[in-house]
Design an enzyme around this catalytic site. Structure first.
Site, PDB file in Angstrom:
ATOM      1  N   TYR A  57       0.786  -1.209  -0.039  1.00  7.76           N
ATOM      2  CA  TYR A  57       0.035   0.140   0.117  1.00  7.76           C
ATOM      3  C   TYR A  57       0.758   1.091   0.141  1.00  7.76           C
ATOM      4  O   TYR A  57       0.423   2.408  -0.005  1.00  7.76           O
ATOM      5  CB  TYR A  57      -1.125  -0.066   1.285  1.00  7.76           C
ATOM      6  CG  TYR A  57      -1.854  -1.171   1.322  1.00  7.76           C
ATOM      7  CD1 TYR A  57      -2.048  -1.923   0.434  1.00  7.76           C
ATOM      8  CD2 TYR A  57      -2.513  -1.565   2.443  1.00  7.76           C
ATOM      9  CE1 TYR A  57      -2.884  -2.863   0.270  1.00  7.76           C
ATOM     10  CE2 TYR A  57      -3.349  -2.413   2.582  1.00  7.76           C
ATOM     11  CZ  TYR A  57      -3.731  -3.315   1.504  1.00  7.76           C
ATOM     12  OH  TYR A  57      -4.328  -4.590   1.566  1.00  7.76           O
ATOM     13  N   LYS A  86       1.565  -6.878   5.858  1.00  6.86           N
ATOM     14  CA  LYS A  86       1.890  -8.011   4.738  1.00  6.86           C
ATOM     15  C   LYS A  86       2.990  -7.960   3.927  1.00  6.86           C
ATOM     16  O   LYS A  86       3.412  -6.871   3.655  1.00  6.86           O
ATOM     17  CB  LYS A  86       0.625  -8.139   3.939  1.00  6.86           C
ATOM     18  CG  LYS A  86      -0.717  -7.951   4.341  1.00  6.86           C
ATOM     19  CD  LYS A  86      -1.866  -8.061   3.414  1.00  6.86           C
ATOM     20  CE  LYS A  86      -3.114  -7.607   4.091  1.00  6.86           C
ATOM     21  NZ  LYS A  86      -3.546  -6.091   4.053  1.00  6.86           N
TER      22      LYS A  86
HETATM   23  N1  LIG Z   1      -5.352  -8.884   1.199  1.00  7.89           N
HETATM   24  C1  LIG Z   1      -5.978  -8.236   0.028  1.00  7.89           C
HETATM   25  O1  LIG Z   1      -5.635  -8.822  -0.917  1.00  7.89           O
HETATM   26  C2  LIG Z   1      -6.771  -7.170   0.199  1.00  7.89           C
HETATM   27  C3  LIG Z   1      -7.435  -6.670  -1.031  1.00  7.89           C
HETATM   28  C4  LIG Z   1      -8.423  -5.535  -0.732  1.00  7.89           C
HETATM   29  C5  LIG Z   1      -8.530  -5.076   0.443  1.00  7.89           C
HETATM   30  N2  LIG Z   1      -7.820  -5.423   1.600  1.00  7.89           N
HETATM   31  C6  LIG Z   1      -7.881  -4.859   2.964  1.00  7.89           C
HETATM   32  O2  LIG Z   1      -9.125  -4.635   3.143  1.00  7.89           O
HETATM   33  C7  LIG Z   1      -9.366  -3.235   3.641  1.00  7.89           C
HETATM   34  C8  LIG Z   1     -10.954  -3.336   3.147  1.00  7.89           C
HETATM   35  O3  LIG Z   1     -11.202  -3.185   1.924  1.00  7.89           O
HETATM   36  P1  LIG Z   1     -12.072  -2.457   1.152  1.00  7.89           P
HETATM   37  O4  LIG Z   1     -11.580  -1.146   0.945  1.00  7.89           O
HETATM   38  O5  LIG Z   1     -12.456  -3.091  -0.098  1.00  7.89           O
HETATM   39  O6  LIG Z   1     -13.550  -2.401   2.028  1.00  7.89           O
HETATM   40  P2  LIG Z   1     -14.939  -1.889   1.696  1.00  7.89           P
HETATM   41  O7  LIG Z   1     -15.123  -1.057   2.950  1.00  7.89           O
HETATM   42  O8  LIG Z   1     -15.723  -3.020   1.355  1.00  7.89           O
HETATM   43  O9  LIG Z   1     -14.974  -0.879   0.543  1.00  7.89           O
HETATM   44  C9  LIG Z   1     -14.421   0.515   0.636  1.00  7.89           C
HETATM   45  C10 LIG Z   1     -15.167   1.287  -0.155  1.00  7.89           C
HETATM   46  O10 LIG Z   1     -16.765   1.401   0.475  1.00  7.89           O
HETATM   47  C11 LIG Z   1     -16.915   2.861   0.690  1.00  7.89           C
HETATM   48  N3  LIG Z   1     -17.486   2.854   2.000  1.00  7.89           N
HETATM   49  C12 LIG Z   1     -17.041   2.532   3.303  1.00  7.89           C
HETATM   50  N4  LIG Z   1     -17.779   2.765   4.244  1.00  7.89           N
HETATM   51  C13 LIG Z   1     -19.083   2.826   3.531  1.00  7.89           C
HETATM   52  C14 LIG Z   1     -20.329   2.921   4.069  1.00  7.89           C
HETATM   53  N5  LIG Z   1     -20.881   2.868   5.388  1.00  7.89           N
HETATM   54  N6  LIG Z   1     -21.129   3.171   2.995  1.00  7.89           N
HETATM   55  C15 LIG Z   1     -21.035   2.841   1.678  1.00  7.89           C
HETATM   56  N7  LIG Z   1     -19.733   2.762   1.335  1.00  7.89           N
HETATM   57  C16 LIG Z   1     -18.949   2.832   2.234  1.00  7.89           C
HETATM   58  C17 LIG Z   1     -15.566   3.238   0.561  1.00  7.89           C
HETATM   59  O11 LIG Z   1     -15.794   4.947   0.179  1.00  7.89           O
HETATM   60  P3  LIG Z   1     -15.449   6.222   0.985  1.00  7.89           P
HETATM   61  O12 LIG Z   1     -13.725   6.129   1.162  1.00  7.89           O
HETATM   62  O13 LIG Z   1     -15.864   7.346  -0.211  1.00  7.89           O
HETATM   63  O14 LIG Z   1     -16.198   6.167   1.987  1.00  7.89           O
HETATM   64  C18 LIG Z   1     -14.787   2.707  -0.251  1.00  7.89           C
HETATM   65  O15 LIG Z   1     -14.828   3.229  -1.651  1.00  7.89           O
HETATM   66  C19 LIG Z   1      -8.487  -2.577   2.539  1.00  7.89           C
HETATM   67  O16 LIG Z   1      -8.227  -1.295   3.069  1.00  7.89           O
HETATM   68  C20 LIG Z   1      -7.218  -3.436   2.903  1.00  7.89           C
HETATM   69  O17 LIG Z   1      -6.902  -3.196   4.328  1.00  7.89           O
HETATM   70  C21 LIG Z   1      -6.830  -6.661   1.524  1.00  7.89           C
END
Ligand SMILES: NC(=O)c1ccc[n+]([C@@H]2O[C@H](COP(=O)([O-])OP(=O)(O)OC[C@H]3O[C@@H](n4cnc5c(N)ncnc54)[C@H](OP(=O)(O)O)[C@@H]3O)[C@@H](O)[C@H]2O)c1
Length: 315
Positions: A57, A86
């Site tokens: 990241y 990671k």
């Molecule tokens: N191991 C891996 O390969 C891998 C891959 C992907 C992610 N991850 C980890 O998992 C974490 C979370 O993944 P993710 O970012 O995909 O999570 P997510 O929470 O499913 O998606 C985040 C998105 O949803 C929006 N959001 C957040 N809260 C919301 C709510 N209450 N209502 C509506 N929309 C909302 C955010 O926009 P806004 O910012 O505009 O609120 C952002 O665009 C990452 O930060 C990372 O640490 C790991």
């Protein structure tokens, strides 16, 4: 008399490794370091006690700065906080593992890391280039190292004392079985994409049997279409229990025994994602039985190429 709702404070004991993983986690996959620091500070102020990071990241320093400020302000103790980071694909060769781990610790400004994950099971060409490509633009994989060899190097990190637990990410059930069978120290945590549109019940069942915590990333479906938070079953439950659809999806994640990660740069949503409450059993059943949409949003599990990290432009 009503009992206080403590779902958001759920901690899951790690059967392999030491410590307890807060089920409610904040992910730091935020491209801009200034936004990363602000969002991390907001998450800590809100009450999140688990931060998910990664060398990939490229913002561990910003996360570390936010943590240090909270320590200095006296609002956070190291023992309350659980930090995961990671190992990236280009560091799978065993001799590269400890230097990569120590570099993450240095950037995070932490003496120890609570959990260190192999970010994906795909080894890329070793080196400092995180996205190595051949002359045709194809990913340059590294056939010279196996996942078990990398796992052995992670086990040695636990022996060294600066790493409390180890695990895997973006792993299939088949590959997880192989590592569990070969491991001296079993994975404490497995981090995979999971949400109501990708419940991964078989993987969860295996993790339960083995005492492994399944940690769901993209717990809200990464704001992609089809929208998890726009799902009619989830929306109807949200209306009934006076919560938002996001809070329903996140409560479901904790109540079925997983940990989750969400990300937001908006303080209002960070607060919303923390303020979850237990769902009635019938709502849990409805999400399991009535949602039939099945979608994987991130293809990283097939290639090791992260779907949610923009590739740098070539200019
Ligand atoms: N191991 C891996 O390969 C891998 C891959 C992907 C992610 N991850 C980890 O998992 C974490 C979370 O993944 P993710 O970012 O995909 O999570 P997510 O929470 O499913 O998606 C985040 C998105 O949803 C929006 N959001 C957040 N809260 C919301 C709510 N209450 N209502 C509506 N929309 C909302 C955010 O926009 P806004 O910012 O505009 O609120 C952002 O665009 C990452 O930060 C990372 O640490 C790991």
């Amino acid at each position: 008399m009503t009992t206080p709702d403590t779902l958001r404070y759920t901690r899951i004991h790690l059967a392999h490794g030491s410590g307890e993983l807060p089920a409610v986690g904040f992910g730091t996959l935020i491209p801009d370091p200034v936004a990363t620091k602000q969002a991390t500070k907001a998450a800590l102020e809100t009450g999140f006690r688990h931060l998910d990071c990664a060398e990939r990241y490229r913002n561990e320093e910003a996360v570390g700065d936010a943590i240090q400020e909270a320590f200095k302000a006296g609002t956070l103790q190291r023992e309350e906080l659980f930090v995961t980071t990671k190992l990236w694909n280009s560091n799978h060769r065993p001799e590269r593992v400890k230097p990569a781990f120590d570099a993450s610790r240095r950037r995070l400004q932490l003496d120890y890391v609570d959990c260190y994950l192999i970010h994906t099971p795909f080894a890329f060409q070793p080196g400092d280039e995180q996205d190595p490509r051949d002359e045709h633009g194809r990913v340059a994989y590294d056939p010279g190292v196996t996942l078990v060899e990398t796992w052995r190097a992670l086990e040695r990190l636990v022996d060294g004392g600066h790493c409390k637990a180890i695990g895997l990410s973006d792993i299939t059930l088949e590959k997880l079985r192989e590592i569990v069978a070969a491991a001296r120290i079993k994975p404490a945590v497995v981090q995979v994409e999971s949400h109501p549109y990708l419940p991964e019940w078989d993987l969860l069942e295996f993790c339960r049997e083995q005492g492994i915590v399944l940690q769901a990333f993209a717990a809200l479906g990464h704001a992609m279409e089809p929208s998890v938070v726009g799902d009619p079953v989830i929306a109807a439950i949200a209306q009934r229990v006076h919560k938002t659809p996001a809070q329903v999806a996140l409560a479901w994640a904790v109540q079925r025994g997983t940990a989750f990660l969400t990300t937001s740069t908006k303080p209002r949503r960070i607060q919303e994602n923390f303020d979850i409450s237990a769902l009635p059993e019938d709502a849990m059943g409805e999400i399991r039985d009535r949602i039939t949409t099945n979608v994987r949003f991130n293809a990283v599990v097939q290639t090791g190429v992260p779907g949610f990290i923009p590739r740098p432009s070539t200019n």
